[in-house]
Enzyme design. Structure first.
Site, PDB file in Angstrom:
ATOM      1  N   TYR A 143     -28.002  -2.911   6.902  1.00 46.46           N
ATOM      2  CA  TYR A 143     -28.201  -1.477   6.704  1.00 46.46           C
ATOM      3  C   TYR A 143     -28.997  -1.246   5.421  1.00 46.46           C
ATOM      4  O   TYR A 143     -28.690  -1.849   4.379  1.00 46.46           O
ATOM      5  CB  TYR A 143     -26.854  -0.766   6.574  1.00 46.46           C
ATOM      6  CG  TYR A 143     -26.015  -0.751   7.825  1.00 46.46           C
ATOM      7  CD1 TYR A 143     -26.439  -0.092   8.974  1.00 46.46           C
ATOM      8  CD2 TYR A 143     -24.767  -1.369   7.850  1.00 46.46           C
ATOM      9  CE1 TYR A 143     -25.658  -0.057  10.119  1.00 46.46           C
ATOM     10  CE2 TYR A 143     -23.970  -1.334   8.998  1.00 46.46           C
ATOM     11  CZ  TYR A 143     -24.426  -0.687  10.123  1.00 46.46           C
ATOM     12  OH  TYR A 143     -23.648  -0.656  11.258  1.00 46.46           O
TER      13      TYR A 143
ATOM     14  N   HIS B  60     -29.704  -2.581  21.807  1.00 45.04           N
ATOM     15  CA  HIS B  60     -29.136  -2.357  20.473  1.00 45.04           C
ATOM     16  C   HIS B  60     -28.271  -1.101  20.504  1.00 45.04           C
ATOM     17  O   HIS B  60     -28.605  -0.129  21.188  1.00 45.04           O
ATOM     18  CB  HIS B  60     -30.283  -2.192  19.467  1.00 45.04           C
ATOM     19  CG  HIS B  60     -29.867  -2.315  18.045  1.00 45.04           C
ATOM     20  ND1 HIS B  60     -29.272  -1.280  17.361  1.00 45.04           N
ATOM     21  CD2 HIS B  60     -29.975  -3.340  17.160  1.00 45.04           C
ATOM     22  CE1 HIS B  60     -29.019  -1.669  16.125  1.00 45.04           C
ATOM     23  NE2 HIS B  60     -29.431  -2.918  15.975  1.00 45.04           N
TER      24      HIS B  60
ATOM     25  N   ASP C 225     -31.200  -6.491  11.006  1.00 42.40           N
ATOM     26  CA  ASP C 225     -31.178  -6.741   9.567  1.00 42.40           C
ATOM     27  C   ASP C 225     -30.151  -5.808   8.942  1.00 42.40           C
ATOM     28  O   ASP C 225     -29.620  -4.919   9.614  1.00 42.40           O
ATOM     29  CB  ASP C 225     -32.573  -6.588   8.935  1.00 42.40           C
ATOM     30  CG  ASP C 225     -33.177  -5.202   9.094  1.00 42.40           C
ATOM     31  OD1 ASP C 225     -32.628  -4.389   9.858  1.00 42.40           O
ATOM     32  OD2 ASP C 225     -34.205  -4.927   8.452  1.00 42.40           O
TER      33      ASP C 225
ATOM     34  N   PHE D 272     -23.662  -5.066  11.291  1.00 41.97           N
ATOM     35  CA  PHE D 272     -23.050  -3.840  11.805  1.00 41.97           C
ATOM     36  C   PHE D 272     -21.832  -3.363  11.016  1.00 41.97           C
ATOM     37  O   PHE D 272     -21.384  -2.238  11.196  1.00 41.97           O
ATOM     38  CB  PHE D 272     -22.689  -3.962  13.297  1.00 41.97           C
ATOM     39  CG  PHE D 272     -23.889  -4.185  14.169  1.00 41.97           C
ATOM     40  CD1 PHE D 272     -24.756  -3.151  14.466  1.00 41.97           C
ATOM     41  CD2 PHE D 272     -24.179  -5.452  14.666  1.00 41.97           C
ATOM     42  CE1 PHE D 272     -25.877  -3.357  15.250  1.00 41.97           C
ATOM     43  CE2 PHE D 272     -25.300  -5.666  15.455  1.00 41.97           C
ATOM     44  CZ  PHE D 272     -26.151  -4.619  15.748  1.00 41.97           C
TER      45      PHE D 272
END
Length: 239
Positions: free
Chosen positions: A68, A189, A66, A79
């Site tokens: 930041y 991740h 999801d 990202f």
């Protein structure tokens, strides 16, 4: 609060937006906003990934978790952060480390990944909004069904697409992706919490190998510096 779909995606996703679950998601976000909750990214940027990468350009789907939760960071691309954000988030620092290890690329001087999006990398999160300061705060509110529909629409494209799945939330989408003609590269991740399992995965070269095997031009994973000549132009490739 949810903006209109980008025109190129509207024929593929309009049916999903007419479902009661999507209306309930929109009401949830409106009510949260009315209570004073700061929702990230800004409404006009919720579909930024779809705007920058129309379906006829998709070569890769990079799937994250999801946005930041830090105000000023999220701008609708997983990202990625705005070019003026300093320092870049830890996940993105690890992505840049892997770019160096895998492809020998220098570390970029900013954290904006729009150049990837212009080349056909759909920078999609599984959940498209987050309350400020609360990572994962909008999980289970309806975005998962919508992003399922995005992935399913991409899977129906008449060419190979490579899915780059980072983390457990992204891996949950794996059953949606048929084995042919598509390919999947799944890793941990890049968060600092799981970086030891991400670093060294060489996922970028794997993605490009899957593309070139299908006669599709590879992605230039380098990130142009802020003093560059301008945005990367959309890449033409055979349909």
């Amino acid at each position: 609060m949810i903006p209109p779909l980008p025109p190129a995606w509207e024929p593929l996703l309009a049916a999903e937006t007419r479902k009661p679950a999507f209306a309930a998601l929109d009401r949830f976000l409106d009510e949260a906003h009315a209570r004073g909750e700061q929702i990230l990214p800004q409404p006009r940027e919720i579909f930024r990934a779809l705007e920058l990468t129309p379906p006829d350009r998709v070569r890769v789907v990079l799937l994250g978790q999801d946005p930041y939760p830090t105000p000023g960071h999220a701008h609708g691309l997983c990202f990625s952060v705005r070019p003026d954000v300093r320092p870049v988030p830890g996940s993105l620092r690890n992505i840049y480390k892997e770019l160096g290890t895998d492809l020998g690329l220098p570390r970029p001087d900013h954290g904006c990944l729009e150049s990837w999006a212009h080349q056909g990398v759909l920078l999609l999160n599984t959940v498209l909004t987050v309350p400020a300061g609360s990572a994962g705060g909008h999980r289970g509110k309806g975005w998962e069904s919508f992003t399922d529909a995005v992935i399913q629409s991409v899977c129906r494209l008449p060419r190979r697409v490579v899915f780059l799945l980072w983390g457990n939330d992204a891996r949950r989408k794996l059953p949606l992706i048929p084995a042919e003609p598509h390919r999947v590269v799944a890793t941990a991740h890049p968060s600092p919490l799981s970086a030891r399992h991400f670093l060294g995965c060489r996922c970028f070269s794997q993605v490009n190998r899957h593309l070139t095997e299908a006669g599709i031009p590879p992605i230039d994973w380098s990130v142009p510096g802020l003093s560059g000549t301008g945005p990367v132009q959309p890449t033409l490739f055979p349909h």
